[in-house]
Design an enzyme around this catalytic site. Structure first.
Site, PDB file in Angstrom:
ATOM      1  N   SER A 166       0.834  -1.197   0.000  1.00 40.08           N
ATOM      2  CA  SER A 166       0.000   0.000   0.000  1.00 40.08           C
ATOM      3  C   SER A 166       0.875   1.255   0.000  1.00 40.08           C
ATOM      4  O   SER A 166       1.668   1.445  -0.921  1.00 40.08           O
ATOM      5  CB  SER A 166      -0.974  -0.051   1.183  1.00 40.08           C
ATOM      6  OG  SER A 166      -1.999   0.886   1.055  1.00 40.08           O
TER       7      SER A 166
ATOM      8  N   ASP B 245     -10.103  -4.055  -4.853  1.00 41.01           N
ATOM      9  CA  ASP B 245      -9.333  -3.039  -4.159  1.00 41.01           C
ATOM     10  C   ASP B 245      -9.434  -1.738  -4.959  1.00 41.01           C
ATOM     11  O   ASP B 245      -9.218  -1.749  -6.173  1.00 41.01           O
ATOM     12  CB  ASP B 245      -7.879  -3.509  -4.080  1.00 41.01           C
ATOM     13  CG  ASP B 245      -6.948  -2.541  -3.361  1.00 41.01           C
ATOM     14  OD1 ASP B 245      -7.389  -1.449  -2.956  1.00 41.01           O
ATOM     15  OD2 ASP B 245      -5.759  -2.888  -3.222  1.00 41.01           O
TER      16      ASP B 245
ATOM     17  N   HIS C 171      -8.080  -5.068  -0.389  1.00 43.43           N
ATOM     18  CA  HIS C 171      -6.909  -4.389   0.164  1.00 43.43           C
ATOM     19  C   HIS C 171      -6.620  -4.949   1.554  1.00 43.43           C
ATOM     20  O   HIS C 171      -7.546  -5.312   2.290  1.00 43.43           O
ATOM     21  CB  HIS C 171      -7.213  -2.894   0.261  1.00 43.43           C
ATOM     22  CG  HIS C 171      -6.002  -2.035   0.393  1.00 43.43           C
ATOM     23  ND1 HIS C 171      -5.227  -1.671  -0.685  1.00 43.43           N
ATOM     24  CD2 HIS C 171      -5.429  -1.451   1.477  1.00 43.43           C
ATOM     25  CE1 HIS C 171      -4.228  -0.906  -0.280  1.00 43.43           C
ATOM     26  NE2 HIS C 171      -4.326  -0.752   1.036  1.00 43.43           N
TER      27      HIS C 171
END
Length: 315
Positions: free
Chosen positions: A162, A256, A286
């Protein structure tokens, strides 16, 4: 007509359990409360924590004299070991060495590599580009001093998930420009684009971990002004040239908001002649790589990422 979202049964079960727990959404909290809440839940669904022969905490110097905390993981007493410098996720606001401890242990164990996890400074106390500067300062220090730690600095990679994936992609670009050779950039669902305006951002904006209000909260904490969105150190997709950067491995979650920009970044890397592998994990969201106790896709992603590291370190 809205297209159906197809989650795996275990992923749906995780989301259902999270819904029943009814914890306050992170974006409804203060930044400090969000940090604490994330830490409390960060390891609940992780695979069992493995003991490693060597785990050490120390600091490395930033350019302004700040001591950046890091944690070194070595899966064996063999020396020298290839080195992965890892940056944790959390929207540049939450997350820590502790929240990603299990994941880094798994990457070290499975890849037979040394991993050094970096606790870069975070928002809102430290806004953009502080995280980038800390990440780069840690990487360059480790490249210069890693041999004394038992690392083979000629086999060096960056990685993260991320926001940490964003930092890794940015560091790969900076390493290219500085003449620092990297074997791989290991990117779990990185943020790459300046704005959340892709189709996947619209489709997966609600109910799937990284909700739009949470993403907005992170950016409000991290960015100084909207102009920061146009800086390639925030959005590596904006970098003028991607040619010559380290080979890339991307692990993306299908469901995501960041999916499309991950695919687009991989496409652009390939168009610029960069060897790029992409794995899409279907039916998960995610943050899935930290849910290995519940999701087989997470365990597979750990193994896939470790394999990519081994191949990069041992061509």
């Amino acid at each position: 007509m809205t297209q159906a979202i197809h989650l795996t049964a275990p992923m749906r079960s995780v989301l259902d359990r999270m819904g029943r727990a009814n914890h306050p959404a992170l974006h409804t909290l203060t930044a400090q409360q969000a940090k604490a809440a994330y830490e409390l839940g960060a390891n609940v669904l992780e695979v069992p924590r493995v003991d490693l022969p060597r785990v050490e905490d120390f600091t490395v110097p930033a350019r302004n004299g700040y001591a950046i905390p890091v944690r070194l993981y070595a899966p064996s007493s063999d020396q020298p070991l290839p080195l992965l410098v890892y940056f944790h996720g959390g929207g540049f606001v939450v997350g820590s060495i502790a929240s990603h401890d299990v994941l880094c242990r798994e990457l070290a164990r499975l890849s037979a590599s040394m991993v050094v996890s970096v606790d870069y400074r975070m928002a809102p106390e430290h806004r953009f580009p502080q995280a980038v500067e800390d990440a780069w300062d840690a990487l360059t220090w480790l490249a210069q001093h890693g041999q004394a730690l038992g690392a083979d600095v000629n086999r060096l990679a960056v990685g993260g998930d991320s926001a940490g994936g964003t930092l890794s992609a940015v560091c790969a670009l900076m390493a290219r420009d500085a003449g620092l050779p990297l074997a791989l950039q290991l990117l779990f669902y990185p943020g790459c684009a300046p704005r959340p305006d892709s189709a996947s951002h619209a489709r997966y904006a609600k109910g799937l971990i990284l909700e739009r209000p949470l993403l907005d909260f992170f950016m409000q904490c991290y960015l100084r002004t909207e102009a920061d969105r146009q800086d390639w150190r925030f959005a590596p997709m904006l970098a003028e040239h991607l040619d010559g950067v380290a080979p890339a491995w991307l692990g993306l979650a299908e469901c995501d908001p960041l999916f499309d920009e991950g695919v687009h970044y991989a496409d652009r890397l390939r168009l610029n002649g960069v060897a790029t592998d992409i794995e899409v994990y279907r039916g998960v969201t995610h943050e899935f790589i930290k849910m290995g106790r519940a999701l087989p896709e997470a365990v597979k992603a750990h193994a896939d990422a470790a394999r990519s590291l081994q191949q990069a370190f041992n061509p």
